[in-house]
Structure formats: structure tokens, C-alpha cells
Design an enzyme around this catalytic site. Structure first.
Site, PDB file in Angstrom:
ATOM      1  N   GLU A 292      11.978  -0.261   4.803  1.00 46.48           N
ATOM      2  CA  GLU A 292      12.900  -1.388   4.602  1.00 46.48           C
ATOM      3  C   GLU A 292      12.181  -2.741   4.591  1.00 46.48           C
ATOM      4  O   GLU A 292      12.641  -3.680   3.950  1.00 46.48           O
ATOM      5  CB  GLU A 292      13.980  -1.391   5.693  1.00 46.48           C
ATOM      6  CG  GLU A 292      15.192  -0.567   5.368  1.00 46.48           C
ATOM      7  CD  GLU A 292      15.946  -1.071   4.133  1.00 46.48           C
ATOM      8  OE1 GLU A 292      16.204  -2.277   4.008  1.00 46.48           O
ATOM      9  OE2 GLU A 292      16.270  -0.227   3.275  1.00 46.48           O
ATOM     10  N   GLY A 293      11.091  -2.851   5.338  1.00 46.51           N
ATOM     11  CA  GLY A 293      10.333  -4.112   5.344  1.00 46.51           C
ATOM     12  C   GLY A 293       9.839  -4.441   3.936  1.00 46.51           C
ATOM     13  O   GLY A 293      10.012  -5.569   3.442  1.00 46.51           O
ATOM     14  N   HIS A 294       9.257  -3.458   3.277  1.00 46.65           N
ATOM     15  CA  HIS A 294       8.808  -3.664   1.894  1.00 46.65           C
ATOM     16  C   HIS A 294      10.002  -3.987   0.987  1.00 46.65           C
ATOM     17  O   HIS A 294       9.933  -4.885   0.152  1.00 46.65           O
ATOM     18  CB  HIS A 294       8.150  -2.392   1.353  1.00 46.65           C
ATOM     19  CG  HIS A 294       6.887  -1.977   2.055  1.00 46.65           C
ATOM     20  ND1 HIS A 294       6.773  -0.786   2.732  1.00 46.65           N
ATOM     21  CD2 HIS A 294       5.680  -2.579   2.170  1.00 46.65           C
ATOM     22  CE1 HIS A 294       5.553  -0.670   3.226  1.00 46.65           C
ATOM     23  NE2 HIS A 294       4.869  -1.741   2.912  1.00 46.65           N
TER      24      HIS A 294
ATOM     25  N   LYS B 138       4.970 -10.052   8.908  1.00 46.19           N
ATOM     26  CA  LYS B 138       4.407  -8.993   9.756  1.00 46.19           C
ATOM     27  C   LYS B 138       2.884  -9.142   9.830  1.00 46.19           C
ATOM     28  O   LYS B 138       2.270  -8.988  10.878  1.00 46.19           O
ATOM     29  CB  LYS B 138       4.798  -7.642   9.158  1.00 46.19           C
ATOM     30  CG  LYS B 138       3.915  -6.473   9.504  1.00 46.19           C
ATOM     31  CD  LYS B 138       4.400  -5.810  10.752  1.00 46.19           C
ATOM     32  CE  LYS B 138       3.486  -4.724  11.270  1.00 46.19           C
ATOM     33  NZ  LYS B 138       2.720  -3.995  10.311  1.00 46.19           N
TER      34      LYS B 138
ATOM     35  N   MET C  96       0.839  -1.202   0.000  1.00 47.52           N
ATOM     36  CA  MET C  96       0.000   0.000   0.000  1.00 47.52           C
ATOM     37  C   MET C  96       0.879   1.259   0.000  1.00 47.52           C
ATOM     38  O   MET C  96       0.402   2.355   0.264  1.00 47.52           O
ATOM     39  CB  MET C  96      -0.938  -0.005   1.207  1.00 47.52           C
ATOM     40  CG  MET C  96      -1.912  -1.183   1.162  1.00 47.52           C
ATOM     41  SD  MET C  96      -3.431  -0.903   2.041  1.00 47.52           S
ATOM     42  CE  MET C  96      -2.832  -0.691   3.705  1.00 47.52           C
ATOM     43  N   GLY C  97       2.159   1.082  -0.292  1.00 45.26           N
ATOM     44  CA  GLY C  97       3.029   2.243  -0.440  1.00 45.26           C
ATOM     45  C   GLY C  97       3.530   2.816   0.863  1.00 45.26           C
ATOM     46  O   GLY C  97       3.408   2.201   1.923  1.00 45.26           O
TER      47      GLY C  97
ATOM     48  N   GLY D 121       4.806 -10.318   3.682  1.00 49.15           N
ATOM     49  CA  GLY D 121       5.553 -10.285   4.932  1.00 49.15           C
ATOM     50  C   GLY D 121       4.878 -11.066   6.060  1.00 49.15           C
ATOM     51  O   GLY D 121       3.654 -11.087   6.175  1.00 49.15           O
TER      52      GLY D 121
ATOM     53  N   SER E 157       4.171   1.374   7.692  1.00 48.72           N
ATOM     54  CA  SER E 157       3.871   2.714   7.151  1.00 48.72           C
ATOM     55  C   SER E 157       3.115   3.529   8.197  1.00 48.72           C
ATOM     56  O   SER E 157       3.249   4.743   8.264  1.00 48.72           O
ATOM     57  CB  SER E 157       3.034   2.591   5.884  1.00 48.72           C
ATOM     58  OG  SER E 157       3.629   1.662   5.001  1.00 48.72           O
ATOM     59  N   ARG E 158       2.319   2.852   9.007  1.00 53.78           N
ATOM     60  CA  ARG E 158       1.486   3.553   9.991  1.00 53.78           C
ATOM     61  C   ARG E 158       2.290   4.145  11.154  1.00 53.78           C
ATOM     62  O   ARG E 158       1.775   4.994  11.871  1.00 53.78           O
ATOM     63  CB  ARG E 158       0.419   2.621  10.561  1.00 53.78           C
ATOM     64  CG  ARG E 158      -0.655   2.254   9.568  1.00 53.78           C
ATOM     65  CD  ARG E 158      -1.760   1.455  10.228  1.00 53.78           C
ATOM     66  NE  ARG E 158      -2.948   1.392   9.413  1.00 53.78           N
ATOM     67  CZ  ARG E 158      -3.283   0.358   8.620  1.00 53.78           C
ATOM     68  NH1 ARG E 158      -2.499  -0.694   8.552  1.00 53.78           N
ATOM     69  NH2 ARG E 158      -4.395   0.400   7.909  1.00 53.78           N
TER      70      ARG E 158
HETATM   71  P1  AMP Z   1       1.480  -2.897   3.512  1.00 52.62           P
HETATM   72  O1  AMP Z   1       2.025  -1.868   2.569  1.00 52.62           O
HETATM   73  O2  AMP Z   1       1.574  -2.502   4.947  1.00 52.62           O
HETATM   74  O3  AMP Z   1       0.149  -3.437   3.099  1.00 52.62           O
HETATM   75  O4  AMP Z   1       2.468  -4.136   3.393  1.00 52.62           O
HETATM   76  C1  AMP Z   1       2.818  -4.698   2.155  1.00 52.62           C
HETATM   77  C2  AMP Z   1       3.592  -5.972   2.389  1.00 52.62           C
HETATM   78  O5  AMP Z   1       4.754  -5.676   3.150  1.00 52.62           O
HETATM   79  C3  AMP Z   1       2.794  -7.014   3.191  1.00 52.62           C
HETATM   80  O6  AMP Z   1       3.073  -8.302   2.665  1.00 52.62           O
HETATM   81  C4  AMP Z   1       3.349  -6.848   4.587  1.00 52.62           C
HETATM   82  O7  AMP Z   1       3.263  -8.016   5.355  1.00 52.62           O
HETATM   83  C5  AMP Z   1       4.805  -6.517   4.278  1.00 52.62           C
HETATM   84  N1  AMP Z   1       5.402  -5.800   5.411  1.00 52.62           N
HETATM   85  C6  AMP Z   1       4.921  -4.711   6.053  1.00 52.62           C
HETATM   86  N2  AMP Z   1       5.712  -4.371   7.082  1.00 52.62           N
HETATM   87  C7  AMP Z   1       6.722  -5.274   7.095  1.00 52.62           C
HETATM   88  C8  AMP Z   1       7.870  -5.475   7.927  1.00 52.62           C
HETATM   89  N3  AMP Z   1       8.113  -4.681   8.962  1.00 52.62           N
HETATM   90  N4  AMP Z   1       8.691  -6.514   7.643  1.00 52.62           N
HETATM   91  C9  AMP Z   1       8.434  -7.337   6.591  1.00 52.62           C
HETATM   92  N5  AMP Z   1       7.382  -7.202   5.771  1.00 52.62           N
HETATM   93  C10 AMP Z   1       6.530  -6.190   6.018  1.00 52.62           C
END
Ligand code: AMP
Length: 281
Positions: free
Chosen positions: A35-37, A149, A30-31, A147, A186-187
Site C-alpha cells: 500500500e505504501g507504493h 519512509k 524495487m517491487g 516516500g 517489502s522487507r
Molecule cells: P522501495 O521499493 O522499498 O525501494 O520503495 C520505493 C518507493 O516507495 C520509495 O520512494 C520509498 O520511500 C516508498 N515507500 C516504501 N515504503 C513506503 C511506505 N511504507 N510508505 C510510503 N512510501 C513508501
């Protein structure tokens, strides 16, 4: 790096790539990338020849009182990060291009979504699965990376992929954390200073349960108590849920955590809900 807005153009591009024999990897996000992304992008680059990162704040996975309007966005920064990481395509469609105004078809999973975030966010996983199915159809991946997460999400997406026969390999990536243990999200940007100071306690509390588990503790209530003890008073936040569940079925593990378990928790801070989890095996 190419930026694609139009779903039809994305699908045509992916189709041509597949026909040329390339292995396609997709990282749905979701942008407001962190670093996780980017760690998921690196996994995708190892697994595939051509990597698409999707950037779409999906309205159907947000409840009416949730933070859709406040969800952080920075398109230019996201594109620069993707470019630096060697992403081949950023797919960033607009909502009306993704959902026809009279769309009526959704993807629903009935069992794994009963508890945890499924219970506290009704309709959330229906939105997630629907958009992930659409993104699979638009980007035609051989491999998709998600992730840990979002542990429940990853398991629910694996189930959808199996049950609907998507020819996609689902790969999970480990949780990346800030130096103080807070899971990157992101939050996090929207946390007020008091909440941000308390946020490290989520992971500390999960680590306390892991320490007990490693010392042989298997009683579910005792593991749960270790987490609650370490969390302490979270105000201005409050625990939304804290569950010790079977890692595969996501059902409560019962009195004893003998099979691999997931301890998952969600904490509601003012305007921001954080989730975290740990797997004990
Ligand atoms: P989001 O943009 O939050 O919807 O996350 C997009 C993808 O990134 C999802 O598969 C999440 O599980 C993964 N993600 C988000 N935060 C992390 C993190 N801290 N470490 C690893 N993957 C993450």
C-alpha cells in the site's frame, strides 16, 4: 497497461508522450508492492496524465553482504496491483539492460549522505542516485514521487535533482503503516516471527519522542533517551543507528532540537534491516 522491458523502448515511448504534451509521472520502486507504493501511485495519478511505475531491484545500491538475493519479488502480483491502480506503464528492465558491463559513471552526493544510512551502507546512495538519474533519463518525468519512509533518500534525490538541473518536480509521500504501526516495507516479509513481534517498537519509540517534543522537550539527549527507553532490548535485533538530525541539513541538531528535526533509526534484525523516522516541527 503496458509492460516495457527494453530501456530504449521506454525512452521512445516517454519521448512520444512528452511531445504529445502529456505530463509524465514516475514512481520508482524495487517491487513486491504494498500500500505504501500504491499511495505514491495515487499521488502520481493526481499530479500527472501518464504514470510509469518502475520495477527494478537495483544491484548497485546493495552492499556485498546485504540482501540482494533475498529481496522479495513477485512480478505478476505487482503487475496486477499496478493495473488495478490505473498505472499506464510498468517499466521492468533486466540488470544487464540497465548497466553496461563496463559502465563507469556514477552519481555521488557528498554531504547529505555522510550520516544515517549513508554511514552504515557505504556506496548505497551512489547506487540509488545513479539508478534514479538513469530512470529519469529513461522515463522523462515531469514529476517523480518518493516516500518519506526513506527520508534521507528523498532529501538526497531532491539535492541531485537541483544540483544536476533535472527538469523534474520531486514530490514526497507520507509513510504508510500497518495497523500496529510498523512502516510498510517489502522487507517485512523476511522478518522472522520474533522480530516481527518486536518491530512495532520502532514506531512506538518515535511516537514517545514526539509526545515529549509536543510537551516542550527540546533537549536532543532527552529526546534520544525517550526513543532508546521505549525501544528497550530489541534482541534478536539491535539498533544500527539512532539520530536526531536537522531536517534540512541532516546534520546532528546539536544539543537542542529547536529547528525542525528528523529522528531516524535503523534496526538490524536477523537478515532484515528496518528503518523508520519521524519529523518533529
Ligand atoms: P522501495 O521499493 O522499498 O525501494 O520503495 C520505493 C518507493 O516507495 C520509495 O520512494 C520509498 O520511500 C516508498 N515507500 C516504501 N515504503 C513506503 C511506505 N511504507 N510508505 C510510503 N512510501 C513508501
Amino acid at each position: 497497461m503496458r509492460v516495457v522491458r527494453d530501456p530504449r523502448e521506454m525512452q521512445d515511448l516517454a519521448l512520444a508522450k512528452r511531445r504529445s504534451g502529456a505530463r509524465i509521472g514516475v514512481v520508482p520502486t524495487m517491487g513486491f508492492l504494498h500500500e505504501g507504493h500504491l499511495s505514491l501511485v495515487r499521488i502520481a495519478k493526481r499530479e500527472a496524465d501518464w504514470v510509469v511505475l518502475t520495477l527494478f531491484v537495483n544491484p548497485t545500491q546493495f552492499g556485498p553482504k546485504e540482501d540482494l538475493d533475498r529481496y522479495p519479488r513477485d512480478f505478476d502480483r505487482d503487475c496486477a496491483l499496478c493495473e488495478a491502480e490505473g498505472v499506464d506503464v510498468v517499466f521492468a528492465p533486466e540488470t544487464p539492460e540497465v548497466y553496461a558491463p563496463d559502465h563507469t559513471v556514477y552519481v555521488v552526493e557528498d554531504v547529505l549522505t555522510r550520516g544515517l544510512c549513508g554511514a552504515s551502507r557505504p556506496g548505497h546512495f551512489r547506487g540509488v542516485l545513479t539508478v534514479v538519474a538513469k530512470l529519469f533519463n529513461l522515463t522523462l518525468p515531469d514529476v517523480a514521487v518518493f516516500g518519506e519512509k526513506d527520508a534521507q533518500q528523498l532529501r538526497v534525490i531532491r539535492r541531485m535533482t537541483r544540483d544536476l538541473n533535472f527538469p523534474v518536480e520531486i514530490v514526497g509521500g507520507p509513510i504508510l503503516r500497518e495497523a500496529d504501526g510498523v512502516a510498510m516495507s517489502s522487507r517485512n516479509k523476511n522478518l522472522d516471527p520474533a522480530s516481527r513481534r518486536i518491530a512495532p517498537r520502532l514506531y512506538q519509540s518515535l511516537c514517545a519522542a514526539r509526545t515529549a517534543y509536543e510537551a516542550g522537550e527540546r533537549r536532543m539527549a532527552a529526546l534520544r533517551e525517550r526513543v532508546l527507553e521505549t525501544l528497550g532490548d530489541l534482541s534478536p535485533g539491535a539498533v544500527d543507528y539512532l539520530e536526531v538530525v536537522d531536517d534540512v541539513t541532516l546534520e546532528s541538531c546539536g544539543e537542542r532540537a529547536d529547528a525542525p528535526v528528523l529522528i531516524a533509526l535503523a534496526v538490524q534484525f536477523p537478515g532484515v534491516r528496518l528503518i523508520d523516522n519521524i519529523r518533529l516541527d
